[in-house]
Structure formats: structure tokens, C-alpha cells
Design a protein around this motif. Structure first.
Motif, PDB file in Angstrom:
ATOM      1  N   UNK A 293      17.394  59.554  23.013  1.00  0.00           N
ATOM      2  CA  UNK A 293      15.830  59.204  22.108  1.00  0.00           C
ATOM      3  C   UNK A 293      14.572  60.568  21.689  1.00  0.00           C
ATOM      4  N   UNK A 294      14.409  60.334  20.892  1.00  0.00           N
ATOM      5  CA  UNK A 294      12.635  61.316  19.947  1.00  0.00           C
ATOM      6  C   UNK A 294      12.047  60.553  20.851  1.00  0.00           C
TER       7      UNK A 294
ATOM      8  N   UNK B  18       8.096  60.984  21.371  1.00  0.00           N
ATOM      9  CA  UNK B  18       7.126  60.734  20.553  1.00  0.00           C
ATOM     10  C   UNK B  18       5.960  61.690  20.941  1.00  0.00           C
ATOM     11  N   UNK B  19       6.126  62.791  21.182  1.00  0.00           N
ATOM     12  CA  UNK B  19       4.976  63.683  22.156  1.00  0.00           C
ATOM     13  C   UNK B  19       3.997  63.858  20.538  1.00  0.00           C
TER      14      UNK B  19
ATOM     15  N   UNK C 219      10.044  59.712  15.654  1.00  0.00           N
ATOM     16  CA  UNK C 219       9.984  59.451  17.338  1.00  0.00           C
ATOM     17  C   UNK C 219      10.509  57.988  17.686  1.00  0.00           C
ATOM     18  N   UNK C 220      11.051  57.870  18.128  1.00  0.00           N
ATOM     19  CA  UNK C 220      11.855  57.076  19.302  1.00  0.00           C
ATOM     20  C   UNK C 220      13.687  56.371  18.090  1.00  0.00           C
TER      21      UNK C 220
ATOM     22  N   UNK D 162       9.557  52.097  24.103  1.00  0.00           N
ATOM     23  CA  UNK D 162      10.100  53.075  22.647  1.00  0.00           C
ATOM     24  C   UNK D 162       9.400  53.242  21.626  1.00  0.00           C
ATOM     25  N   UNK D 163       8.802  51.906  21.354  1.00  0.00           N
ATOM     26  CA  UNK D 163       7.954  51.370  20.167  1.00  0.00           C
ATOM     27  C   UNK D 163       6.304  52.164  19.701  1.00  0.00           C
TER      28      UNK D 163
ATOM     29  N   UNK E  27       4.418  55.670  21.485  1.00  0.00           N
ATOM     30  CA  UNK E  27       4.263  57.046  22.334  1.00  0.00           C
ATOM     31  C   UNK E  27       3.019  57.185  22.663  1.00  0.00           C
ATOM     32  N   UNK E  28       3.077  58.340  23.438  1.00  0.00           N
ATOM     33  CA  UNK E  28       1.971  58.966  24.276  1.00  0.00           C
ATOM     34  C   UNK E  28       1.074  59.654  23.720  1.00  0.00           C
ATOM     35  N   UNK E  29       1.344  59.862  22.983  1.00  0.00           N
ATOM     36  CA  UNK E  29      -0.333  60.040  21.486  1.00  0.00           C
ATOM     37  C   UNK E  29      -1.207  58.603  20.918  1.00  0.00           C
ATOM     38  N   UNK E  30      -0.715  57.599  20.618  1.00  0.00           N
ATOM     39  CA  UNK E  30      -0.867  56.436  20.551  1.00  0.00           C
ATOM     40  C   UNK E  30      -1.654  55.797  21.692  1.00  0.00           C
TER      41      UNK E  30
END
Lengths: 354, 217
Positions: A247-248, A250-251, A263-264, B59-60, B62-65
């Protein structure tokens, strides 16, 4: 009746009944299908998997004619490294290690890699690596890659000049974290292209980008840009992109390649951007869950990889080893587990190489 | 005139879309429309945060969001919190902080905000808080609840040390302890002897009230 000897994802030996194995296979394929939004394995494929686990032999294999390419990444380290470093402590040079892989282990391709195994630290010693590569290439018949990790982490503090997203994000500094990742990715791309171009000067046959996206989407972004640039300027050099995980992460979260958000992405999506970048071989990774059984992990890995093979236009050389491809997370993966995972990935997922 | 349902949906959407500006707008709109701020916090912003959490799990998102979503939530709730009727009697006193060595602040910040919203007097010690600082604050403010957050397996042991040090200082019986954070589980809470584990901000509030015998389930 629990009479099938198998393992948990951490390598522990366990006994399972046929119905338990069947349930685990079903749950494993279901998990992959749900996460990746891909098809589950069919009942005939699950039966094939069951047969692999029912086999009483310690080592299993495929029938003549079904063999696939067997490649190794930085296998030399596994010989020369001591046991605490995943090796067997045999004092061999890298060149000797490559020759052992080719002539004794029957490797179909081999790779030269530096002990630091990352593009950034290779940059200042590239002249020596060019000499070593040329010497090794002159003595081998199998295709010889030069391998290293994009390893974007080496560009962040304390190892590099850019702010570390792992420090910045928890502080809520999202903009700074994203800027740092973009800057680091730009430098990483340049380093990957530079190292590859120097190796190209000594007729390097291929570059293996190993453990790609370990630092998340920016790591993947940097690699894809490097691959595209290398293919444009050095088209005859083969490129393999192997992944760090399934899984990529999303940093960054908003990085795109050819209009696709990185990402994802799961393996069947990763392979498409890898292809578009111009790579010749893709190495998907499916992570092993240590608290699940091997049947669960193998069914899950086969489900992901089968769909990746189905959508791919380039050869798929799946990663099979400690903690990946259904193999337990175990320093020296047991032969019963590696051969079962390999057989399943070859026969059912139809991979081109291991 | 914006309807209440529309307001709730916009609040939730602003959080899911990580749109802080819109979240703040919705908070101001809530005040202008005279809608119950607590309703918008619970049924709008908190709902959005729960949805964002689910998307992150899948996983839809992400951390920043997720971080921006959390910030949006805190900014909006701060606006609404200011106009909530002051409770004549505070529900309880809570001391909260992220354990030493851990700089993750966002989830803990949301818990602190929600505790305030629900009438607690909250002493937020921030992040990377030493056990010594926790003990000193407990002595000084005599809280009902001591909450610690840890996001990493390497720092969660600090929560165990906090339990032990509260015991050594003779303060353990005078407080209820709560633990939370990404790596924390009910099993961990049981293991170290914490009184409660909260998986998210709303659950933390519910558990805190439960610990004080104020259950509103």
C-alpha cells in the motif's frame, strides 16, 4: 481433526484441520478483495491452494515446464553478512557472492549493491561502484542489475537537509511537511538518475529500484520520475521497480503521476504507473500478517498478485521472502513456507518470476 | 436561511474534505442561525471526524488530510464552545497530556476540546509531558481524571510508568486514569491498570462521565 502442519505469519508451527485451512484461505482472499477492490479467488483456485497446504512433503514445487525466472536482489549480503545481519557469515567479496549466486545457486539474474543499499550514499562512491560493476559484469553470464533503494528517508533530518515529515506532521505542519517531501523527492530523483547514468557508462544492464515507496507516496513519486528520465535518456538499460509494501502510504497525499494519485495505490494500480514510467519489470510486495496463518496470508498474497499479473503489460517478479508474499516474518524463512508460497504464486497467480 | 440538517451536513462535509475555512464558516453560520451549538458539534463536526477516521482506515484519506480535518474540527468547536452556556457546576476536572517522548498532539487536543464542551475543566499539559509534570499537576489541581495519550509503541510504556508513579506518590486512589492514542487498546489499559480506554474523542467523553458516575448513555 487438526492434522495439517503449517505456520502462523510469525513462523510458529501450528496444526490446522482441513476446514480451518479452507476457512483461512477464504478469509485471506476475501480480505485482499475487500481492501484492493479486486476479485476474490475462484473455488477451483482455492482448491488448488488447499492442495498445496495438504501436501505432506516439506518442500513442494512446480511441474517441469512451469518454472519461472528466479532473481535475487542484494543476495551477496546474505552470504557475507553475519547472522545478526541476515547473513550466514561466509567471508566472500561481493564479486564472489555474485558468482556463487550465478554458478551455484542457479540465479537467473543477479545484482550488485552497496552495503548501504540506497542511492544517496552511493552517489559519492559511484566511481568505485562503476569499477566493481564492470568487473562483475565481465565475469557473469546472467543479466546483472545494479540495485539500491530510493530511500527518501535519507534526505530528511537527521540524515539529510530537509524537514522530516514524521516530525512535522504530528505538529500539524502539513504545508511544511509537504514542501519538504517535494524538495527531497526532487533531490532523490536527481541522485537516482545520476547514479544510473554513471553505471550506464560502464554498460550496466539494468537498475533495480528496490524497496520503493518505503517513505510513502513522495518516495514513489521520486522513483517514477527517475525511471521516466532514465528510460528517456538511456532506453536500453532495463529497469525493475520493486516495492516496499502493498500500500502506498499518503505521507504527502496529493502527489500524482500522469494524473493518478499515488497515495493509497495497491499493487494492481502501482504496476500501471510503473509501466507508464517505462519500467520493464515490476516487483509487487504483499505484506505478511504475523497474527494470521500462512493459508490466510498466501491466499491474500495470491489474490493481490493474480490481479496485478492480469492487468500488467510487463513481467511480474513478485517478492517472496521474509515477511512478504505469504512467507512468515522470520529471519531465515522456513523452506516449507517459501516453497508453498512460491508454488501458489507461480501456479495460481501466474507470476513471471520470483 | 440554511436548514439545521443542511448545517449538520455541511459541518460533517467540511471535516471530511479537510476544509478548515468551511468548518469555521459553518461554526459562524450556526451562531447566526441560532442553532444549538452542541447539536452541530455532535451531529455535524464529530460525525465528520468519525467519517474521516473510517476513510483513513480504508486508505482513502491520508495523514495530512486527517491532520487538517482535526485542525478544522478544533477551530470550529472553539468558536462554538465560546457560546455554550456556562455550566454552573463543572462536571469534573481533567488533566490531560501526551506522554513523554511523544509529540503527537492532535487527537489529544480533540479529546481536550470535547471534554471542555461537555463541561469538564481541562488542564491540557500539551505534548511530550514528563511523568513528573503529570504528578505535579495532579497535586496542584486535584483532578478527577488523568488522561494520557501515546501514539507510538515506544512511548506507550510511559503510561505504565505514570500509573506506577501515581501509586508511589499516593495519588492513584484519588483519581481515575484514562489512556488513549493510536497504539493503545483496552487490553493495554487493563494490563497497566488504567481505569478506562477511549478509542476516540466521543468515547473518551462518555468514559470520563461514566467514571464519575455521570453516565448519559
Amino acid at each position: 481433526m487438526a492434522n495439517i502442519l503449517t505456520r502462523m505469519g510469525d513462523g510458529e508451527r501450528v496444526q490446522m484441520s482441513v476446514s480451518e485451512v479452507r476457512d483461512a484461505l477464504l478469509a485471506g482472499t476475501h480480505d485482499a478483495a475487500q481492501k484492493g477492490k479486486i476479485p476474490e479467488l475462484g473455488s477451483d483456485e482455492l482448491e488448488q491452494l488447499l492442495e498445496i497446504f495438504l501436501d505432506k512433503n516439506r518442500i513442494v514445487g512446480v511441474a517441469p515446464g512451469e518454472e519461472v525466472v528466479l532473481t535475487h536482489d542484494i543476495g551477496t549480503l546474505r552470504l557475507m553478512g553475519d547472522q545478526a545481519n541476515s547473513g550466514v557469515g561466509i567471508p566472500l567479496s561481493r564479486l564472489q557472492g555474485i558468482l556463487v549466486h550465478e554458478r551455484a545457486f542457479a540465479a537467473d539474474t543477479m545484482e550488485l549493491g552497496h552495503i548501504d543499499y540506497s542511492f544517496k550514499p552511493v552517489k559519492p562512491i559511484i566511481s568505485m561502484e562503476m569499477q566493481e560493476y564492470e568487473t562483475a559484469a565481465m565475469m557473469t553470464i546472467v543479466p546483472l542489475f545494479y540495485g539500491a533503494m530510493p530511500n527518501l528517508g535519507t534526505y530528511y533530518r537527521p540524515d539529510g537537509p530537509f524537514g522530516n515529515p514524521s516530525d512535522l506532521l504530528p505538529q500539524g505542519k502539513v504545508r511544511e511537511a509537504r514542501e519538504a517531501q517535494l524538495e527531497a523527492a526532487g533531490h532523490a530523483t536527481r541522485d537516482m538518475v545520476y547514479v544510473s547514468s554513471k553505471l550506464h557508462e560502464v554498460a550496466c544492464e539494468g537498475i533495480n529500484f528496490d524497496t520503493t515507496a518505503a517513505a510513502g507516496d513522495a518516495d514513489f513519486y521520486a522513483t517514477l520520475n527517475a525511471v521516466a528520465e532514465i528510460k528517456k535518456t538511456m532506453p536500453e538499460m532495463a529497469i525493475e521497480v520493486g516495492m516496499a509494501g502493498e500500500f502506498i502510504l499518503g505521507m504527502h497525499g496529493e502527489l500524482f503521476f500522469n494524473g493518478q494519485r499515488l497515495a493509497g495505490m495497491y499493487p494492481h494500480q502501482q504496476v500501471k504507473v510503473v509501466e507508464e514510467a517505462g519500467a520493464d519489470i515490476f516487483g509487487p510486495v504483499i505484506n505478511t500478517n504475523t497474527s494470521r496463518s500462512m493459508p490466510w496470508n498466501v491466499a491474500r498474497a495470491v489474490t493481490f498478485v493474480k490481479h496485478t499479473v492480469a492487468v500488467s503489460s510487463i513481467p511480474i517478479h513478485v517478492n517472496v521472502g521474509m515477511g512478504v508474499g505469504g512467507v512468515p516474518v522470520f529471519e531465515t524463512p522456513p523452506i516449507d513456507s517459501t516453497t508453498r508460497a512460491s508454488k501458489a504464486l507461480v501456479q495460481i497467480a501466474k507470476v513471471d518470476g520470483l | 436561511m440554511v436548514s439545521v440538517q443542511e448545517l449538520l451536513d455541511r459541518a460533517a462535509r467540511a471535516i471530511v474534505n479537510a476544509d478548515t475555512e468551511e468548518a469555521v464558516n459553518v461554526a459562524h453560520l450556526t451562531l447566526e442561525a441560532g442553532v444549538d451549538p452542541l447539536l452541530v458539534i455532535n451531529e455535524g463536526f464529530s460525525r465528520g471526524m468519525a467519517e474521516a477516521g473510517e476513510l483513513f482506515e480504508r486508505g482513502e484519506l491520508f495523514l495530512p488530510e486527517l491532520i487538517i480535518s482535526s485542525e478544522g474540527m478544533v477551530s470550529a468547536v472553539r468558536i462554538l464552545e465560546a457560546v455554550l452556556p456556562k455550566q454552573e457546576k463543572k462536571v469534573g476536572v481533567a488533566v490531560i497530556g501526551t506522554i513523554e517522548g511523544d509529540i503527537h498532539d492532535i487527537g489529544k487536543g480533540i479529546v481536550a476540546t470535547m471534554l471542555r464542551v461537555y463541561g469538564f475543566e481541562v488542564h491540557d499539559l500539551g505534548r511530550d509531558v514528563s511523568v513528573k509534570k503529570f504528578i505535579e499537576t495532579v497535586r496542584a489541581v486535584k483532578p478527577d481524571i488523568v488522561g494520557s495519550s501515546a501514539l507510538m509503541t515506544t512511548t506507550q510504556t510511559g503510561q505504565k510508568i505514570l500509573e506506577q508513579e501515581l501509586q508511589k506518590a499516593g495519588l492513584r486512589d484519588s483519581v481515575k486514569t484514562m489512556v488513549g492514542g493510536a497504539v493503545i487498546t483496552q487490553r493495554w489499559a487493563n494490563k497497566i491498570g488504567a481505569d478506562a480506554y477511549g478509542e476516540n474523542a466521543m468515547e473518551a467523553v462518555a468514559k470520563a462521565k461514566e467514571l464519575l458516575g455521570l453516565t448519559t448513555k
